[in-house]
Design a protein around this motif. Sequence first.
Motif, mmCIF file in Angstrom:
data_model
loop_
_atom_site.group_PDB
_atom_site.id
_atom_site.type_symbol
_atom_site.label_atom_id
_atom_site.label_comp_id
_atom_site.label_asym_id
_atom_site.label_seq_id
_atom_site.Cartn_x
_atom_site.Cartn_y
_atom_site.Cartn_z
ATOM 1 N N LEU A 51 15.370 -15.255 18.638
ATOM 2 C CA LEU A 51 14.798 -16.074 19.566
ATOM 3 C C LEU A 51 13.926 -17.089 19.121
ATOM 4 O O LEU A 51 12.868 -16.675 18.395
ATOM 5 C CB LEU A 51 14.368 -15.472 20.915
ATOM 6 N N HIS A 52 13.837 -18.190 19.714
ATOM 7 C CA HIS A 52 12.713 -19.156 19.390
ATOM 8 C C HIS A 52 11.749 -19.078 20.636
ATOM 9 O O HIS A 52 12.336 -19.429 21.841
ATOM 10 C CB HIS A 52 13.151 -20.674 19.240
ATOM 11 N N THR A 53 10.558 -18.574 20.388
ATOM 12 C CA THR A 53 9.677 -18.406 21.742
ATOM 13 C C THR A 53 8.410 -19.082 21.427
ATOM 14 O O THR A 53 8.224 -19.577 20.353
ATOM 15 C CB THR A 53 9.611 -16.845 21.852
ATOM 16 N N VAL A 54 7.720 -19.079 22.539
ATOM 17 C CA VAL A 54 6.402 -19.548 22.521
ATOM 18 C C VAL A 54 5.298 -18.797 23.202
ATOM 19 O O VAL A 54 5.851 -17.986 24.108
ATOM 20 C CB VAL A 54 6.244 -21.109 23.306
ATOM 21 N N ALA A 55 4.124 -18.428 22.775
ATOM 22 C CA ALA A 55 3.362 -17.619 23.359
ATOM 23 C C ALA A 55 2.856 -17.920 24.758
ATOM 24 O O ALA A 55 2.438 -19.120 24.757
ATOM 25 C CB ALA A 55 2.113 -17.449 22.371
ATOM 26 N N MET A 56 2.683 -17.140 25.566
ATOM 27 C CA MET A 56 2.231 -17.414 27.026
ATOM 28 C C MET A 56 0.842 -16.622 27.081
ATOM 29 O O MET A 56 0.150 -16.221 26.286
ATOM 30 C CB MET A 56 3.225 -17.276 27.888
ATOM 31 N N GLY A 57 0.627 -16.276 28.344
ATOM 32 C CA GLY A 57 -0.601 -15.570 28.701
ATOM 33 C C GLY A 57 -0.573 -14.023 28.379
ATOM 34 O O GLY A 57 0.338 -13.419 27.722
ATOM 35 N N THR A 58 -1.709 -13.444 28.985
ATOM 36 C CA THR A 58 -1.791 -11.848 28.767
ATOM 37 C C THR A 58 -1.838 -11.106 30.079
ATOM 38 O O THR A 58 -2.360 -11.668 31.083
ATOM 39 C CB THR A 58 -3.045 -11.479 28.028
ATOM 40 N N VAL A 59 -1.062 -10.030 30.235
ATOM 41 C CA VAL A 59 -1.339 -9.132 31.510
ATOM 42 C C VAL A 59 -2.124 -7.980 31.143
ATOM 43 O O VAL A 59 -1.910 -7.223 30.217
ATOM 44 C CB VAL A 59 0.176 -8.798 31.735
ATOM 45 N N GLU A 60 -2.937 -7.707 32.008
ATOM 46 C CA GLU A 60 -3.860 -6.615 31.783
ATOM 47 C C GLU A 60 -3.571 -5.313 32.761
ATOM 48 O O GLU A 60 -3.002 -5.612 33.922
ATOM 49 C CB GLU A 60 -5.277 -7.173 32.252
ATOM 50 N N HIS B 186 -3.744 -4.537 27.053
ATOM 51 C CA HIS B 186 -3.507 -6.224 27.208
ATOM 52 C C HIS B 186 -1.971 -6.455 26.681
ATOM 53 O O HIS B 186 -2.010 -6.395 25.547
ATOM 54 C CB HIS B 186 -4.489 -6.831 26.369
ATOM 55 N N CYS B 187 -1.017 -6.904 27.487
ATOM 56 C CA CYS B 187 0.236 -7.057 27.118
ATOM 57 C C CYS B 187 0.515 -8.587 26.944
ATOM 58 O O CYS B 187 0.302 -9.164 27.954
ATOM 59 C CB CYS B 187 1.136 -6.476 28.087
ATOM 60 N N VAL B 188 0.665 -8.908 25.623
ATOM 61 C CA VAL B 188 0.687 -10.368 25.479
ATOM 62 C C VAL B 188 2.232 -10.801 25.842
ATOM 63 O O VAL B 188 3.287 -9.951 25.727
ATOM 64 C CB VAL B 188 0.514 -10.619 24.051
ATOM 65 N N THR B 189 2.357 -12.087 26.608
ATOM 66 C CA THR B 189 3.838 -12.349 26.905
ATOM 67 C C THR B 189 4.075 -13.673 25.966
ATOM 68 O O THR B 189 3.402 -14.402 25.336
ATOM 69 C CB THR B 189 3.842 -12.802 28.276
ATOM 70 N N TRP B 190 5.526 -14.018 26.225
ATOM 71 C CA TRP B 190 6.105 -14.840 25.478
ATOM 72 C C TRP B 190 7.299 -15.570 26.341
ATOM 73 O O TRP B 190 7.682 -14.859 27.395
ATOM 74 C CB TRP B 190 6.867 -14.737 24.073
ATOM 75 N N ALA C 225 -3.341 -11.313 35.376
ATOM 76 C CA ALA C 225 -3.019 -12.032 34.536
ATOM 77 C C ALA C 225 -3.732 -13.187 34.129
ATOM 78 O O ALA C 225 -4.460 -13.832 34.986
ATOM 79 C CB ALA C 225 -1.392 -12.588 34.596
ATOM 80 N N SER C 226 -3.730 -13.743 32.821
ATOM 81 C CA SER C 226 -4.774 -14.810 32.398
ATOM 82 C C SER C 226 -4.004 -15.703 31.258
ATOM 83 O O SER C 226 -3.217 -15.024 30.274
ATOM 84 C CB SER C 226 -6.350 -14.544 32.057
ATOM 85 N N GLY C 227 -4.540 -16.689 30.999
ATOM 86 C CA GLY C 227 -3.959 -17.499 29.987
ATOM 87 C C GLY C 227 -2.754 -18.367 29.981
ATOM 88 O O GLY C 227 -2.172 -18.778 29.181
ATOM 89 N N PHE C 228 -2.080 -18.269 31.377
ATOM 90 C CA PHE C 228 -0.962 -18.855 31.625
ATOM 91 C C PHE C 228 -1.153 -20.350 31.968
ATOM 92 O O PHE C 228 -2.215 -20.667 32.624
ATOM 93 C CB PHE C 228 -0.100 -18.171 32.869
ATOM 94 N N PRO C 229 -0.039 -21.208 31.737
ATOM 95 C CA PRO C 229 -0.563 -22.691 32.223
ATOM 96 C C PRO C 229 -0.181 -22.862 33.719
ATOM 97 O O PRO C 229 -0.771 -23.947 34.019
ATOM 98 C CB PRO C 229 1.021 -23.395 31.323
ATOM 99 N N HIS C 230 0.101 -21.964 34.498
ATOM 100 C CA HIS C 230 0.297 -22.033 35.798
ATOM 101 C C HIS C 230 -0.624 -20.973 36.462
ATOM 102 O O HIS C 230 -0.895 -19.886 36.070
ATOM 103 C CB HIS C 230 1.872 -21.972 36.349
ATOM 104 N N SER C 231 -1.140 -21.214 37.531
ATOM 105 C CA SER C 231 -2.203 -20.590 38.259
ATOM 106 C C SER C 231 -1.426 -19.484 39.460
ATOM 107 O O SER C 231 -1.966 -18.369 39.605
ATOM 108 C CB SER C 231 -3.351 -21.013 38.700
ATOM 109 N N THR C 232 -0.247 -19.983 39.811
ATOM 110 C CA THR C 232 -0.091 -19.127 41.149
ATOM 111 C C THR C 232 1.141 -18.354 40.525
ATOM 112 O O THR C 232 2.023 -18.653 40.310
ATOM 113 C CB THR C 232 0.840 -20.170 42.489
#
Length: 175
Positions: free
Chosen positions: A149-158, A109-113, A13-20
């Motif tokens: 739902l009110h959502t916000v976009a997060m990172g992507t899972v490959e 590439h699966c986008v997440t929210w 995964a990449s593009g997430f605000p957290h790394s662990t």
Amino acid sequence: MAELHIIGQIVGASGFPHSTLFCKWGVHTGGAWRLLCGLREGQTQVDSPQNGEMAFWSHPIDLHYTTKGLQGWPKLHLQVWNQDSFGRCQLVGYGYCHVPSSPGHHRLHCVTWKPLGSWQEQLAQTFVGGGPQLRTPDLIYSCADRYRLHTVAMGTVELELGVILRHFDRYGVET
């Protein structure tokens, strides 16, 4: 009966605000599908990359289904979690993607929210952690009430998936 083999991996995964990060995953199918071999759900290990790189999991997926119809084609649903330095886990994203219906090797590439929550919940999340979560994980892959739902976009899972189809031609499906 027609058969579907899904062989591959959740790369990372990449593009997430957290790394662990780690990922809980599952496969949802319709009623005509039967799992012959493999695990319907699982969880990756935690990866803590350096310098904000991609979190790599290389988690294997190996499933073998039989079916009598195309309705309810398999969907992969994902939950990406963050583990902090105290070992606490909080949700950082939901996502889903359909398993490709054509045979061969596929890179997805699966986008997440994630649910946004009220301003009070967002403020509490900043200081305490946690945050809103879905009551029923079925909303991840069903379209029923997700539009509210009110959502916000997060990172992507490959993901990398190899798809093998067998005997679908007997049921009028060209492969």
